[in-house]
Design a protein around this motif. Structure first.
Motif, PDB file in Angstrom:
ATOM      1  N   VAL A  60       0.715  -1.431   0.061  1.00 41.04           N
ATOM      2  CA  VAL A  60       0.183   0.121  -0.059  1.00 41.04           C
ATOM      3  C   VAL A  60       1.239   1.273  -0.113  1.00 41.04           C
ATOM      4  CG1 VAL A  60      -2.315  -0.687   1.094  1.00 41.04           C
ATOM      5  CG2 VAL A  60      -0.259  -0.062   2.404  1.00 41.04           C
ATOM      6  N   VAL A  61       0.481   2.431  -0.811  1.00 44.71           N
ATOM      7  CA  VAL A  61       1.339   3.540  -1.390  1.00 44.71           C
ATOM      8  C   VAL A  61       0.624   4.850  -1.041  1.00 44.71           C
ATOM      9  CG1 VAL A  61       1.224   3.485  -3.429  1.00 44.71           C
ATOM     10  CG2 VAL A  61       3.156   4.727  -2.253  1.00 44.71           C
ATOM     11  N   THR A  62       1.041   5.703  -0.504  1.00 43.66           N
ATOM     12  CA  THR A  62       0.298   6.808  -0.097  1.00 43.66           C
ATOM     13  C   THR A  62       1.830   8.001  -0.180  1.00 43.66           C
ATOM     14  OG1 THR A  62      -1.369   7.990   0.988  1.00 43.66           O
ATOM     15  CG2 THR A  62       0.095   7.104   2.120  1.00 43.66           C
ATOM     16  N   VAL A  63       0.255   9.110  -0.879  1.00 43.98           N
ATOM     17  CA  VAL A  63       1.252  10.479  -1.319  1.00 43.98           C
ATOM     18  C   VAL A  63       0.644  11.200   0.061  1.00 43.98           C
ATOM     19  CG1 VAL A  63       2.343  11.938  -2.315  1.00 43.98           C
ATOM     20  CG2 VAL A  63       1.384  10.190  -3.415  1.00 43.98           C
ATOM     21  N   GLU A  67       1.110  11.939   9.098  1.00 47.12           N
ATOM     22  CA  GLU A  67      -0.222  11.351   9.270  1.00 47.12           C
ATOM     23  C   GLU A  67      -0.521  10.781   8.943  1.00 47.12           C
ATOM     24  OE1 GLU A  67      -2.847  14.298  12.605  1.00 47.12           O
ATOM     25  OE2 GLU A  67      -1.411  15.815  11.342  1.00 47.12           O
ATOM     26  N   SER A  68       0.143  10.355   7.660  1.00 45.73           N
ATOM     27  CA  SER A  68      -0.613   9.519   6.591  1.00 45.73           C
ATOM     28  C   SER A  68      -0.046   7.759   6.671  1.00 45.73           C
ATOM     29  CB  SER A  68      -0.262   9.783   5.030  1.00 45.73           C
ATOM     30  OG  SER A  68      -0.752  11.387   4.649  1.00 45.73           O
ATOM     31  N   GLU A  69       0.893   7.806   7.419  1.00 42.76           N
ATOM     32  CA  GLU A  69       1.134   6.776   8.174  1.00 42.76           C
ATOM     33  C   GLU A  69       0.320   5.635   8.862  1.00 42.76           C
ATOM     34  OE1 GLU A  69       5.329   6.411   9.989  1.00 42.76           O
ATOM     35  OE2 GLU A  69       4.501   5.658  11.333  1.00 42.76           O
ATOM     36  N   ARG A  74      -2.608   0.772   9.342  1.00 46.24           N
ATOM     37  CA  ARG A  74      -4.124   0.097   9.122  1.00 46.24           C
ATOM     38  C   ARG A  74      -4.563  -0.847   8.005  1.00 46.24           C
ATOM     39  NH1 ARG A  74      -8.889  -0.502   7.011  1.00 46.24           N
ATOM     40  NH2 ARG A  74     -10.933  -0.665   8.381  1.00 46.24           N
ATOM     41  N   GLU A  75      -3.640  -0.027   6.751  1.00 45.94           N
ATOM     42  CA  GLU A  75      -4.250  -1.338   6.174  1.00 45.94           C
ATOM     43  C   GLU A  75      -3.020  -2.751   5.556  1.00 45.94           C
ATOM     44  OE1 GLU A  75      -7.086   0.384   5.418  1.00 45.94           O
ATOM     45  OE2 GLU A  75      -7.197   0.193   3.243  1.00 45.94           O
ATOM     46  N   MET A  76      -2.123  -2.494   6.790  1.00 39.13           N
ATOM     47  CA  MET A  76      -1.209  -3.486   7.117  1.00 39.13           C
ATOM     48  C   MET A  76      -1.766  -4.314   7.569  1.00 39.13           C
ATOM     49  SD  MET A  76       2.172  -1.173   6.202  1.00 39.13           S
ATOM     50  CE  MET A  76       3.217  -2.760   6.390  1.00 39.13           C
ATOM     51  N   ALA A  77      -3.124  -3.765   8.365  1.00 37.43           N
ATOM     52  CA  ALA A  77      -3.355  -4.326   9.971  1.00 37.43           C
ATOM     53  C   ALA A  77      -4.395  -5.270   8.947  1.00 37.43           C
ATOM     54  CB  ALA A  77      -4.314  -4.204  10.768  1.00 37.43           C
ATOM     55  N   MET A  78      -4.943  -4.970   7.737  1.00 40.84           N
ATOM     56  CA  MET A  78      -5.787  -5.868   7.773  1.00 40.84           C
ATOM     57  C   MET A  78      -5.438  -6.916   6.604  1.00 40.84           C
ATOM     58  SD  MET A  78      -8.302  -2.710   5.542  1.00 40.84           S
ATOM     59  CE  MET A  78      -9.849  -4.355   3.968  1.00 40.84           C
ATOM     60  N   GLY A  79      -3.753  -7.010   6.154  1.00 40.42           N
ATOM     61  CA  GLY A  79      -3.209  -7.813   5.650  1.00 40.42           C
ATOM     62  C   GLY A  79      -2.295  -7.866   4.691  1.00 40.42           C
ATOM     63  N   ALA A  80      -2.489  -6.450   4.274  1.00 42.95           N
ATOM     64  CA  ALA A  80      -1.402  -5.714   2.946  1.00 42.95           C
ATOM     65  C   ALA A  80       0.589  -6.625   3.858  1.00 42.95           C
ATOM     66  CB  ALA A  80      -1.382  -4.266   3.062  1.00 42.95           C
ATOM     67  N   ASN A  81       1.390  -6.183   2.529  1.00 39.56           N
ATOM     68  CA  ASN A  81       2.598  -6.852   3.172  1.00 39.56           C
ATOM     69  C   ASN A  81       3.212  -5.753   3.443  1.00 39.56           C
ATOM     70  OD1 ASN A  81       1.691  -8.714   1.455  1.00 39.56           O
ATOM     71  ND2 ASN A  81       2.411 -10.274   2.340  1.00 39.56           N
ATOM     72  N   ILE A 202       7.523   1.635   8.277  1.00 38.37           N
ATOM     73  CA  ILE A 202       7.738   2.438   6.521  1.00 38.37           C
ATOM     74  C   ILE A 202       7.878   3.581   6.612  1.00 38.37           C
ATOM     75  CG2 ILE A 202       5.881   3.586   5.752  1.00 38.37           C
ATOM     76  CD1 ILE A 202       3.830   2.088   7.605  1.00 38.37           C
ATOM     77  N   PRO A 203       9.366   2.976   5.071  1.00 33.41           N
ATOM     78  CA  PRO A 203      10.084   3.717   4.557  1.00 33.41           C
ATOM     79  C   PRO A 203       9.368   5.043   4.121  1.00 33.41           C
ATOM     80  CG  PRO A 203       9.088   2.014   2.665  1.00 33.41           C
ATOM     81  CD  PRO A 203       8.878   1.368   4.428  1.00 33.41           C
ATOM     82  N   VAL A 204       9.345   5.756   4.606  1.00 32.51           N
ATOM     83  CA  VAL A 204       9.314   7.073   3.219  1.00 32.51           C
ATOM     84  C   VAL A 204      10.229   7.833   2.941  1.00 32.51           C
ATOM     85  CG1 VAL A 204       9.516   9.365   4.580  1.00 32.51           C
ATOM     86  CG2 VAL A 204       8.812   7.533   6.032  1.00 32.51           C
ATOM     87  N   LYS A 205       9.663   7.531   1.537  1.00 36.21           N
ATOM     88  CA  LYS A 205      10.378   8.588  -0.259  1.00 36.21           C
ATOM     89  C   LYS A 205      10.363   9.723  -0.604  1.00 36.21           C
ATOM     90  CE  LYS A 205      10.581   3.589  -1.709  1.00 36.21           C
ATOM     91  NZ  LYS A 205      10.515   2.843  -2.567  1.00 36.21           N
ATOM     92  N   SER A 206      11.309  10.557  -0.525  1.00 34.91           N
ATOM     93  CA  SER A 206      11.163  11.742  -0.342  1.00 34.91           C
ATOM     94  C   SER A 206      11.080  12.086  -2.626  1.00 34.91           C
ATOM     95  CB  SER A 206      12.053  12.925  -0.190  1.00 34.91           C
ATOM     96  OG  SER A 206      13.753  12.149  -0.837  1.00 34.91           O
ATOM     97  N   ALA A 207      11.092  13.102  -2.814  1.00 32.62           N
ATOM     98  CA  ALA A 207      10.639  13.606  -4.339  1.00 32.62           C
ATOM     99  C   ALA A 207      12.304  13.316  -4.591  1.00 32.62           C
ATOM    100  CB  ALA A 207      10.541  15.511  -4.570  1.00 32.62           C
ATOM    101  N   SER A 208      13.365  13.075  -4.253  1.00 30.91           N
ATOM    102  CA  SER A 208      15.108  12.942  -4.405  1.00 30.91           C
ATOM    103  C   SER A 208      14.801  11.474  -4.745  1.00 30.91           C
ATOM    104  CB  SER A 208      15.940  14.101  -4.399  1.00 30.91           C
ATOM    105  OG  SER A 208      15.847  13.426  -2.589  1.00 30.91           O
TER     106      SER A 208
END
Ligand SMILES: Cc1cc2nc3c(=O)[nH]c(=O)nc-3n(C[C@H](O)[C@H](O)[C@H](O)COP(=O)(O)OP(=O)(O)OC[C@H]3O[C@@H](n4cnc5c(N)ncnc54)[C@H](O)[C@@H]3O)c2cc1C
Ligand SMILES: Cc1cc2nc3c(=O)[nH]c(=O)nc-3n(C[C@H](O)[C@H](O)[C@H](O)COP(=O)(O)OP(=O)(O)OC[C@H]3O[C@@H](n4cnc5c(N)ncnc54)[C@H](O)[C@@H]3O)c2cc1C
Lengths: 262, 322
Positions: A60-63, A67-69, A74-81, A202-208
């Protein structure tokens, strides 16, 4: 099957009464309750069920911001790896295309067979999935309410169209699908489930990290811009019945009789 | 001069209502704009729609190709990229087809994108000002888009007053040769019709319609009792069907049934446009909702701010003892 599901953190329409701020140009965001976009839960559930059957993994990915973490967890608790948070000050002011550009960069870093989004989110646009697909030159189908895997190159999908009819399509992989509610029954996530994944990194990725040119995203890259929020003058609106319950019911019964309701 | 193109959806040889709404929308964008209808399809059906459109629009473009016989969004998109000029504004109805084609088309045309627009407030410099809604209609926003390199915009069906058709004597231009390669990796197979349920909500003069405000499946009984007292039928909004609490055939809305009752009791329904899209014939709408700001109160005739779970049994009792 390697599946990526895009999820968005949104104000919960069931939990909030929306008010404008003092200046009247934005929502009063101080006490808003946020949750995962309703449609995205169906997309994650569908992905988990597919992987349960066929193997593979769900990411699962979000931009968003820090706070979006919580919605990724929550989605990982559903079962996303896996979960990935794409976050950078440079993303501020992104329009739908900006968000799609950021997601595309992340998708190209992996090798996914299937990308799922929700059919729409809080802003009601339903734009990000179709944009990501066009940017990647993948085929796209929106409002999907049925997925049948035919082989490792093709799937059959049903799209919900007007009147609840279903448009069946054959579509090649990799592809992007936007998921409509009702395709499945998303599983319930309890506090315990969330606690289990609370320490997963949960890795956080930036623009670079994503190799993105700051001018292509954020306000610099945005052709559309929200100017303000307002409450439209819709004319009179409903006649509000007030008083004690007995009084309200008496008035209502009079009206129903007059209009053929009784 | 602003060039505006309007994509005309049709079914069984006749254009959908939005064909009469695009001209009003175009006028609000720029009253001096040149407006062209675009019709894609194949054979006699396409020709009859193109002719119908020439009575509403001064310019009509038709694109005839066997591959366009069914409007597969991926195929139509390929054709439109080759046909719509790069700096033009393309209007598409915000329907399940519009949602399918428009976002990707804006990417391929490298144009601005705006979805589900309910009003336009004109162009200032290179920016077009528009009105849309968020959060299920709870709030409205103004958005602006830089249209200097064109724009793809979906408009909400029913949001713009229809014009009177019939007066124009438009020119039909055949651009079939410009459509380009229409091969696609998404193949349309068939349309499966929605299942017919045990009750036909379209036949009832009075509907007691429940939404997410019913909270629990057990509470549906309260609505059923009220419906029985009123000699009405229970219908619902989409989340009730998604939860599998009621059959799909009881769902009111664009992806459910279109109903024309005399009286519509909206119980715990917020009033999204997809829900209201299924409500025709100007019924008398009673809305009961615990949120005084729920958008349903803007369209209802009578509103009551209260908890439906407490209100429905009391109303049932009062009606039963009449
Ligand atoms: C960091 C950030 C800054 C922003 N700044 C502004 C601003 O300054 N002004 C402004 O007007 N708007 C801003 N936005 C809002 C942005 O324009 C919207 O997120 C974008 O238009 C997509 O939202 P939507 O509701 O239209 O999505 P839709 O296209 O309706 O959503 C459909 C699906 O796309 C996917 N999706 C949508 N958004 C995301 C996301 N963020 N991450 C992962 N998947 C997603 C989900 O699967 C969702 O179900 C910002 C958003 C973010 C994340
Ligand atoms: C392509 C597409 C097609 C769609 N088609 C349809 C369609 O055909 N039909 C349809 O209905 N939707 C449709 N939808 C979904 C639509 O967008 C909304 O999500 C849906 O209509 C919301 O249903 P609701 O009003 O019941 O729920 P909500 O929006 O969650 O509203 C619930 C309301 O109940 C109130 N409430 C809660 N508890 C109580 C209580 N105890 N007492 C009183 N009030 C209470 C709340 O204040 C709120 O206003 C479609 C969406 C898409 C994207």
């Amino acid at each position: 099957m390697e599946i990526l599901v895009c999820v968005k953190r949104v104000p919960d329409t069931a939990e909030n009464e929306f008010e404008l701020n003092g200046a009247g140009n934005d929502l009063d965001r101080d006490d808003l309750v946020y949750s995962v976009n309703e449609w995205d839960n169906y997309a994650v559930e569908e992905a988990i069920q597919m992987v349960d059957k066929m193997g593979g993994s769900v990411t699962v990915v979000t931009v968003g911001d820090d706070e979006s973490e919580e919605i990724l967890r929550r989605e990982m608790a559903m079962g996303a790896n896996n979960g990935v948070l794409l976050s950078d000050d440079a993303f501020e002011g992104s329009d739908g295309k900006g968000i799609a550009t950021i997601l595309k960069a992340e998708i190209e870093k992996g090798s996914y067979d299937l990308i799922l989004t929700g059919a729409q989110a809080d802003e009601g646009a339903g734009q990000v999935g179709g944009m990501v697909a066009a940017m990647l030159d993948y085929p796209y189908a929106s409002l999907v309410n049925k997925i049948d895997v035919m082989d490792d190159k093709k799937i059959k999908v049903g799209r919900e169209i007007e009147g609840g009819n279903q448009e069946m399509n054959e579509i090649s992989l990799p592809c992007v699908l936007s998921i409509q509610t009702g395709i499945n029954e998303p599983r319930y996530v309890g506090i315990r489930g969330i606690r289990k994944v609370s320490s997963v990194e949960i890795p956080v990725k930036s623009a670079s990290d994503l190799g993105l040119d700051a001018a292509s995203v954020g306000s610099a890259g945005a052709k559309t811009r929200r100017v303000d929020y307002f409450v439209p003058d819709m004319g009179e609106g409903a006649e509000m019945l007030e008083g004690s319950t007995e009084e309200i019911i008496a008035k209502l019964i009079e009206k129903l009789k007059a209009k053929g309701g009784l | 001069m602003t060039q505006i193109y309007a994509y005309i959806p049709f079914k069984n040889g006749s254009a959908e209502d939005v064909a009469l709404e695009y001209p009003a929308a175009a006028k609000k964008i720029d009253a001096a704009a040149m407006l062209t209808a675009v019709v894609t399809g194949s054979g006699a059906e396409l020709d009859s729609v193109a002719t119908e459109m020439s009575k509403i629009y001064e310019q009509v473009i038709k694109v005839d190709n066997q591959a366009l016989a069914y409007p597969n969004a991926e195929v139509v998109r390929k054709a439109l990229v080759n046909i719509i000029p790069k700096d033009a504004i393309l209007l598409v109805a915000h329907t399940t087809f519009g949602m399918d084609i428009a976002p990707g088309l804006s990417v391929k045309m490298d144009a601005a994108y705006a979805a589900d627009i309910v009003d336009f407030e004109g162009i200032e410099g290179t920016r077009l000002k528009m009105v849309r809604q968020e959060l299920g209609g709870a709030v409205s926003t103004h958005v602006t888009a830089d249209i200097s390199a064109g724009a793809v915009i979906t408009i909400r069906p029913g949001a713009f007053a229809p014009v009177d058709g019939g007066a124009a004597n438009g020119t039909i231009t055949d651009k079939s040769a410009d459509a380009g390669d229409l091969a696609s990796t998404r193949k349309f197979l068939e349309v499966v019709e929605a299942e017919v349920g045990d009750v036909d909500i379209t036949k009832s003069d009075v509907l007691v319609s429940i939404g997410r405000g019913i909270e629990e499946q057990e509470n549906i009984e309260l609505a059923q009792e009220l419906a029985t007292a009123m000699n009405a039928v229970v219908s619902c909004s989409r989340p009730i069907v998604d939860a599998k609490w009621l059959e799909k055939s009881r769902q009111v809305g664009t992806s459910g049934q279109t109903v024309k009752p005399k009286v519509y009791m909206a119980m715990g329904i917020s009033g999204s446009f997809q829900h209201l899209g299924g409500l025709k014939g100007n019924p008398f709408i009673v809305a009961v909702n615990k949120n005084p700001k729920a958008p349903i109160f803007q369209v209802a005739d009578v509103g009551i701010v209260t908890d439906i779970l407490e209100f429905m049994p009391e109303l049932t009792e009062a009606i039963s003892s009449l």
